[in-house]
Design an enzyme around this catalytic site. Structure first.
Site, PDB file in Angstrom:
ATOM      1  N   SER A   1      -9.305   5.049   4.142  1.00 38.83           N
ATOM      2  CA  SER A   1      -8.813   4.622   2.744  1.00 38.83           C
ATOM      3  C   SER A   1      -7.849   3.641   2.953  1.00 38.83           C
ATOM      4  CB  SER A   1      -8.013   6.075   2.796  1.00 38.83           C
ATOM      5  OG  SER A   1      -6.416   6.121   3.467  1.00 38.83           O
TER       6      SER A   1
ATOM      7  N   LYS B   1      -0.203  -0.921   4.474  1.00 35.75           N
ATOM      8  CA  LYS B   1      -1.040  -0.175   3.388  1.00 35.75           C
ATOM      9  C   LYS B   1      -0.537   0.438   1.836  1.00 35.75           C
ATOM     10  CE  LYS B   1      -4.223   3.921   3.216  1.00 35.75           C
ATOM     11  NZ  LYS B   1      -4.718   4.795   4.267  1.00 35.75           N
TER      12      LYS B   1
ATOM     13  N   SER C   1      -8.584   7.359   9.043  1.00 38.48           N
ATOM     14  CA  SER C   1      -8.596   6.647   7.433  1.00 38.48           C
ATOM     15  C   SER C   1      -8.091   5.158   7.900  1.00 38.48           C
ATOM     16  CB  SER C   1      -7.441   7.182   6.424  1.00 38.48           C
ATOM     17  OG  SER C   1      -8.316   7.658   5.765  1.00 38.48           O
TER      18      SER C   1
END
Length: 479
Positions: free
Chosen positions: A156, A79, A180
């Site tokens: 996220s 990420k 997330s």
């Protein structure tokens, strides 16, 4: 058998048997990324040449019988909150300074030390502050589970979820502050772990709310997630939360089964925010666990899930505003207006407010400790809904925190695993255990994985690309 959808564990075994090389594997995945990512938008950047060089180095180690372990040569993605040496960490925002990181994050370094191959960085919600997975500024990844309608991926860690689900990488790193890792895992139909705070170092990871932030694996099997967590765990000199923390191997007792374990779940009244299809899959999952010898108990939660979610959101907003207000308030700010508006709720929060949140959390944790007494784990759906269309989602309130924030607020570990589709879209259950009891969550999830013959189902429309045809035939012949 499509190599693109093999688990990391199976890929490692195939590499060890010499069925194909890491270079061939990485070349095939890079071709898939070139083919599918223009539509999926999972990746911020792809490190093609660097990845191929690392794959060749892995093959060379193996040729000298010096493979570093079961993950040597297996690809992964991270990420865009994780620092990677030589590349900027933008955190999904055009407002972030474009400055190359001097060192890679601790988590990335640990996987590289295992011989894994970093393929690239994946998209995130701006500053990791959102549950839908949308990002109007830098691009929203598209959930691969619907070939007709563009649906949200969950956030996220949106790009990580999409990349693993679509067969672009077998493993991706995510972060979980209020769901997330679990949100995109649930909506994309993969496995995701919200690890216990302190087990995995956060050095070199851009924070959202340090009171909750954790690093976790996103994979296509429970076995893979346990293997990755084992590689990630350890004291991090850049993260005091990891100092002197007790650690157990997450692979311990993985296949011990669940007979005799007590698994508690909230009353159905507590779960009234969930869609009917989600509840139907949840009841089926409870029945499967009971059939394997677990003792299932339905017990009403001390407070409504919405209460826990609201308090968790207050903590996150207060920290996020303190950390990013200078970018939000900047003249001609490049922060997305929707993100800025939600984050700016923190402007009115005082020190007295924050201390009040701390006290409320202490009381709720005491209550919840009593609720957990006599139980090995608590079960509830990971998400109350399935993936919705992207159109219009960014400006709507995301409901994921209702079920997800409980684990962060109570300082639990929580494993999200697929529990079947509802109207053609994935649903998931989360297995919440006490802090540092992560191996137990994996054991419970693995039992269901074995009973059902696997949990991950590849999405349609993302089949073999030409470089993988011969690799897949090779694996088929070996099997």
């Amino acid at each position: 058998m499509d190599v693109a959808f093999l688990s990391a564990t199976d890929l490692g075994r195939a590499l060890a048997r010499g069925e194909f090389t890491s270079e061939a594997l990485v070349s095939g995945l890079l071709a898939r990324i070139r083919t599918y990512d223009p539509v999926l938008n999972a990746f911020v950047e792809v490190y093609g040449n660097t990845a191929l060089l690392a794959a060749r180095e892995s093959d060379e180690r193996r040729s000298r019988n010096r493979a570093r372990g079961p993950l040597d040569g297996v690809p992964f993605a991270a990420k865009d909150l994780f620092d990677v040496e030589g590349y900027a960490t933008l955190a999904g925002s055009k407002a972030s300074p474009v400055t190359a990181a001097a060192h890679s994050s601790t988590a990335v370094r640990r996987l590289l030390a295992e011989g894994m191959v970093l393929v690239g960085k994946t998209h995130t919600v701006e500053f990791a502050y959102g549950g839908w997975g949308t990002n109007p500024s830098c691009g929203t990844p598209v959930n691969p589970r619907d070939s007709l309608v563009q649906r949200v991926p969950g956030g996220s860690s949106s790009g990580s979820g999409v990349a693993v689900a679509a067969g672009l990488v077998p493993v991706a790193l995510g972060t979980d502050t209020g769901g997330s890792v679990r949100n995109p895992s649930a909506l994309c139909g993969i496995v995701g772990m919200k690890t216990s705070l302190g087990l995995i170092g956060r050095g070199g990871v851009q924070p959202l709310a340090l009171v909750f932030d954790t690093v976790g694996p996103m994979t296509r099997s429970v076995e893979d997630a346990a293997l990755i967590q084992a590689a990630l765990q350890g004291e991090d000199p850049d993260d005091p939360a990891t100092f002197s923390v007790p650690r157990a191997d997450p692979r311990a007792d993985l296949d011990k089964g669940i007979a005799g374990l007590t698994l508690r779940h909230p009353s159905m009244e507590n779960l009234n925010a969930a869609e009917p299809g989600v509840l139907e899959r949840f009841r089926e999952t409870l029945a499967d666990l009971a059939a394997m010898g677990a003792i299932l108990e339905e017990t009403r939660l001390p407070r409504p899930l919405e209460t826990y979610a609201s308090l968790g959101a207050n903590f996150t907003t207060a920290e996020a505003w303190s950390r990013y207000r200078h970018l939000v308030e900047k003249e001609n700010s490049l922060v997305d207006p929707g993100i800025a508006m939600r984050m700016s709720r923190g402007e009115t929060m005082t020190i007295a407010d924050y201390l009040g949140y701390v006290e409320q959390r202490r009381l709720m944790q005491t209550e919840f400790h009593r609720y957990l007494a006599g139980a090995d784990a608590v079960l509830l759906p990971s998400s109350p809904i399935t993936a919705k269309p992207i159109d219009g989602a960014h400006d709507a309130a995301a409901p994921f925190g209702i079920f997800a924030r409980l684990a962060n607020l109570m300082d639990l570990a929580s494993l999200s695993i697929p529990m079947g589709d509802a109207e053609g879209l994935p649903t998931a259950v989360q297995i919440m255990v006490r802090r540092y009891a992560d191996p137990l969550a994996y054991r419970i999830g693995r039992a269901l994985e074995v009973k059902r013959g696997g949990l991950f189902v590849p999405p349609s429309g993302y089949g073999l690309t030409s470089p993988f045809l011969e690799l897949s035939r090779t694996v088929d012949r070996a099997v």
